[in-house]
Design a protein around this motif. Structure first.
Motif, PDB file in Angstrom:
ATOM      1  N   LEU A   1       8.176  11.809 -15.840  1.00 31.24           N
ATOM      2  CA  LEU A   1       8.080  12.469 -17.169  1.00 31.24           C
ATOM      3  C   LEU A   1       7.967  13.705 -17.352  1.00 31.24           C
ATOM      4  N   CYS A   2       7.669  14.501 -16.312  1.00 27.08           N
ATOM      5  CA  CYS A   2       7.413  15.847 -16.289  1.00 27.08           C
ATOM      6  C   CYS A   2       8.940  16.534 -16.432  1.00 27.08           C
ATOM      7  N   LEU A   3       9.841  15.915 -16.071  1.00 28.00           N
ATOM      8  CA  LEU A   3      11.036  16.558 -15.673  1.00 28.00           C
ATOM      9  C   LEU A   3      11.702  16.067 -17.157  1.00 28.00           C
ATOM     10  N   PHE A   4      11.642  15.074 -17.715  1.00 27.77           N
ATOM     11  CA  PHE A   4      12.150  14.705 -18.872  1.00 27.77           C
ATOM     12  C   PHE A   4      11.455  15.511 -20.080  1.00 27.77           C
ATOM     13  N   LEU A   5      10.135  15.943 -19.950  1.00 27.53           N
ATOM     14  CA  LEU A   5       9.488  16.933 -21.133  1.00 27.53           C
ATOM     15  C   LEU A   5      10.140  18.174 -20.768  1.00 27.53           C
ATOM     16  N   MET A   6      10.360  18.750 -19.535  1.00 26.16           N
ATOM     17  CA  MET A   6      10.862  20.137 -19.276  1.00 26.16           C
ATOM     18  C   MET A   6      12.190  20.055 -19.977  1.00 26.16           C
ATOM     19  N   LEU A   7      12.924  19.038 -19.778  1.00 24.26           N
ATOM     20  CA  LEU A   7      14.375  19.297 -20.138  1.00 24.26           C
ATOM     21  C   LEU A   7      14.403  19.136 -21.653  1.00 24.26           C
TER      22      LEU A   7
ATOM     23  N   LEU B   1      12.520   6.079 -18.252  1.00 27.98           N
ATOM     24  CA  LEU B   1      11.459   6.387 -18.513  1.00 27.98           C
ATOM     25  C   LEU B   1      11.028   5.008 -19.566  1.00 27.98           C
ATOM     26  N   ALA B   2      11.789   4.506 -20.243  1.00 24.40           N
ATOM     27  CA  ALA B   2      11.471   3.246 -20.740  1.00 24.40           C
ATOM     28  C   ALA B   2      11.069   2.200 -19.972  1.00 24.40           C
ATOM     29  N   HIS B   3      11.839   1.918 -19.019  1.00 26.94           N
ATOM     30  CA  HIS B   3      11.624   0.909 -18.077  1.00 26.94           C
ATOM     31  C   HIS B   3      10.251   1.122 -17.249  1.00 26.94           C
ATOM     32  N   ASP B   4      10.085   2.362 -16.935  1.00 21.36           N
ATOM     33  CA  ASP B   4       8.893   2.559 -16.378  1.00 21.36           C
ATOM     34  C   ASP B   4       7.585   2.512 -17.213  1.00 21.36           C
ATOM     35  N   GLY B   5       7.709   3.001 -18.391  1.00 22.57           N
ATOM     36  CA  GLY B   5       6.648   2.603 -19.090  1.00 22.57           C
ATOM     37  C   GLY B   5       6.315   1.470 -19.621  1.00 22.57           C
ATOM     38  N   ASN B   6       7.605   0.589 -19.671  1.00 19.82           N
ATOM     39  CA  ASN B   6       6.985  -0.941 -20.050  1.00 19.82           C
ATOM     40  C   ASN B   6       6.426  -1.498 -18.707  1.00 19.82           C
ATOM     41  N   GLN B   7       6.734  -1.212 -17.630  1.00 26.37           N
ATOM     42  CA  GLN B   7       5.908  -1.628 -16.502  1.00 26.37           C
ATOM     43  C   GLN B   7       4.692  -1.106 -16.342  1.00 26.37           C
ATOM     44  N   LEU B   8       4.543   0.082 -16.743  1.00 23.31           N
ATOM     45  CA  LEU B   8       3.251   0.486 -17.004  1.00 23.31           C
ATOM     46  C   LEU B   8       2.342  -0.197 -18.031  1.00 23.31           C
ATOM     47  N   THR B   9       2.568  -0.615 -19.254  1.00 21.45           N
ATOM     48  CA  THR B   9       2.076  -1.253 -20.225  1.00 21.45           C
ATOM     49  C   THR B   9       1.868  -2.709 -20.056  1.00 21.45           C
ATOM     50  N   ASN B  10       2.862  -3.327 -19.550  1.00 23.31           N
ATOM     51  CA  ASN B  10       2.515  -4.627 -18.945  1.00 23.31           C
ATOM     52  C   ASN B  10       1.779  -4.795 -17.751  1.00 23.31           C
TER      53      ASN B  10
ATOM     54  N   GLU C   1       0.836  -1.100   0.088  1.00 23.81           N
ATOM     55  CA  GLU C   1      -0.118   0.115  -0.025  1.00 23.81           C
ATOM     56  C   GLU C   1       0.846   1.360  -0.182  1.00 23.81           C
ATOM     57  N   ARG C   2       1.930   1.300   0.863  1.00 21.46           N
ATOM     58  CA  ARG C   2       2.635   2.439   0.837  1.00 21.46           C
ATOM     59  C   ARG C   2       3.591   2.536  -0.370  1.00 21.46           C
ATOM     60  N   VAL C   3       4.159   1.746  -0.833  1.00 20.92           N
ATOM     61  CA  VAL C   3       4.848   1.812  -2.064  1.00 20.92           C
ATOM     62  C   VAL C   3       4.388   2.098  -3.339  1.00 20.92           C
ATOM     63  N   ASN C   4       3.020   1.260  -3.568  1.00 23.08           N
ATOM     64  CA  ASN C   4       2.174   1.758  -4.474  1.00 23.08           C
ATOM     65  C   ASN C   4       1.633   3.171  -4.726  1.00 23.08           C
ATOM     66  N   ARG C   5       1.373   3.756  -3.418  1.00 24.50           N
ATOM     67  CA  ARG C   5       1.007   5.056  -3.180  1.00 24.50           C
ATOM     68  C   ARG C   5       1.722   6.021  -3.991  1.00 24.50           C
ATOM     69  N   TYR C   6       3.006   5.631  -3.950  1.00 23.10           N
ATOM     70  CA  TYR C   6       4.147   6.732  -4.690  1.00 23.10           C
ATOM     71  C   TYR C   6       4.396   6.419  -6.147  1.00 23.10           C
ATOM     72  N   ARG C   7       3.923   5.190  -6.698  1.00 21.64           N
ATOM     73  CA  ARG C   7       4.373   4.982  -8.065  1.00 21.64           C
ATOM     74  C   ARG C   7       3.923   5.904  -9.211  1.00 21.64           C
ATOM     75  N   TRP C   8       2.534   6.251  -8.934  1.00 16.99           N
ATOM     76  CA  TRP C   8       2.189   7.225 -10.130  1.00 16.99           C
ATOM     77  C   TRP C   8       2.819   8.604  -9.936  1.00 16.99           C
ATOM     78  N   PRO C   9       2.824   9.124  -8.694  1.00 18.21           N
ATOM     79  CA  PRO C   9       3.502  10.483  -8.751  1.00 18.21           C
ATOM     80  C   PRO C   9       4.947  10.554  -9.072  1.00 18.21           C
ATOM     81  N   GLU C  10       5.701   9.356  -8.880  1.00 14.15           N
ATOM     82  CA  GLU C  10       7.161   8.889  -9.368  1.00 14.15           C
ATOM     83  C   GLU C  10       7.215   9.047 -10.870  1.00 14.15           C
ATOM     84  N   TYR C  11       6.161   8.567 -11.417  1.00 17.65           N
ATOM     85  CA  TYR C  11       6.202   8.166 -12.954  1.00 17.65           C
ATOM     86  C   TYR C  11       5.936   9.555 -13.504  1.00 17.65           C
ATOM     87  N   ILE C  12       4.906  10.258 -12.999  1.00 22.03           N
ATOM     88  CA  ILE C  12       4.588  11.563 -13.601  1.00 22.03           C
ATOM     89  C   ILE C  12       5.512  12.582 -13.157  1.00 22.03           C
ATOM     90  N   THR C  13       6.088  12.624 -12.085  1.00 23.17           N
ATOM     91  CA  THR C  13       7.228  13.539 -11.981  1.00 23.17           C
ATOM     92  C   THR C  13       8.477  13.378 -12.883  1.00 23.17           C
TER      93      THR C  13
END
Length: 138
Positions: free
Chosen positions: A61-67, A83-92, A47-59
């Motif tokens: 991605l935003c940093l990547f896009l800003m850069l 980012l590719a690893h995180d995206g792969n985890q999300l899509t799977n 519960e605790r780790v999963n709570r931070y997964r989406w904010p981590e991915y979004i942050t």
């Protein structure tokens, strides 16, 4: 010559975003250590780790896009594998921890969190060097 406020604001947001990502990884590793020491149970850990997964991915991605938008192409390219690893985890649909299989997943997830922590720490110092370089160019 003064550094434009926009550039300072940009790098400050990059630093704060990277600090957030570092916090997420340190917190995750602490929780994994607590699970191994039998301080928390698997349900609470997930519960605790999963709570931070989406904010981590979004942050991240935003940093990547800003850069990328700011023209920091090499630094953006460095962020691409994570980012590719995180995206792969999300899509799977493997981005959330399951409390019934956490002990099987724990070595792999702990290793991923350690590698991400190292990556974000190195990234923080790379961003610091880029910031100082941009100050010295002005």
């Amino acid at each position: 010559m003064a550094l434009p406020a926009l550039e300072v604001g940009f790098w400050m947001s990059v630093f704060f975003g990277t600090s957030w990502l570092l916090f997420c990884m340190v917190y995750t590793l602490i929780l994994f250590s607590d699970l191994m020491a039998d301080i928390i149970n698997p349900i609470e850990l997930c519960e605790r780790v999963n709570r931070y997964r989406w904010p981590e991915y979004i942050t991240h991605l935003c940093l990547f896009l800003m850069l990328l938008v700011r023209g920091q192409y090499l630094v953006s390219l460095i962020n691409l594998p994570v980012l590719a690893h995180d995206g792969n985890q999300l899509t799977n649909n493997q981005h959330l921890l399951d409390n019934t299989t956490i002990f099987v997943q724990l070595p792999k997830e702990k290793r991923i969190a350690e590698l991400k922590l190292i990556f974000f720490l190195v990234s923080f110092f790379i961003y610091l060097i880029c910031f100082l370089t941009s100050i010295l160019k002005k």
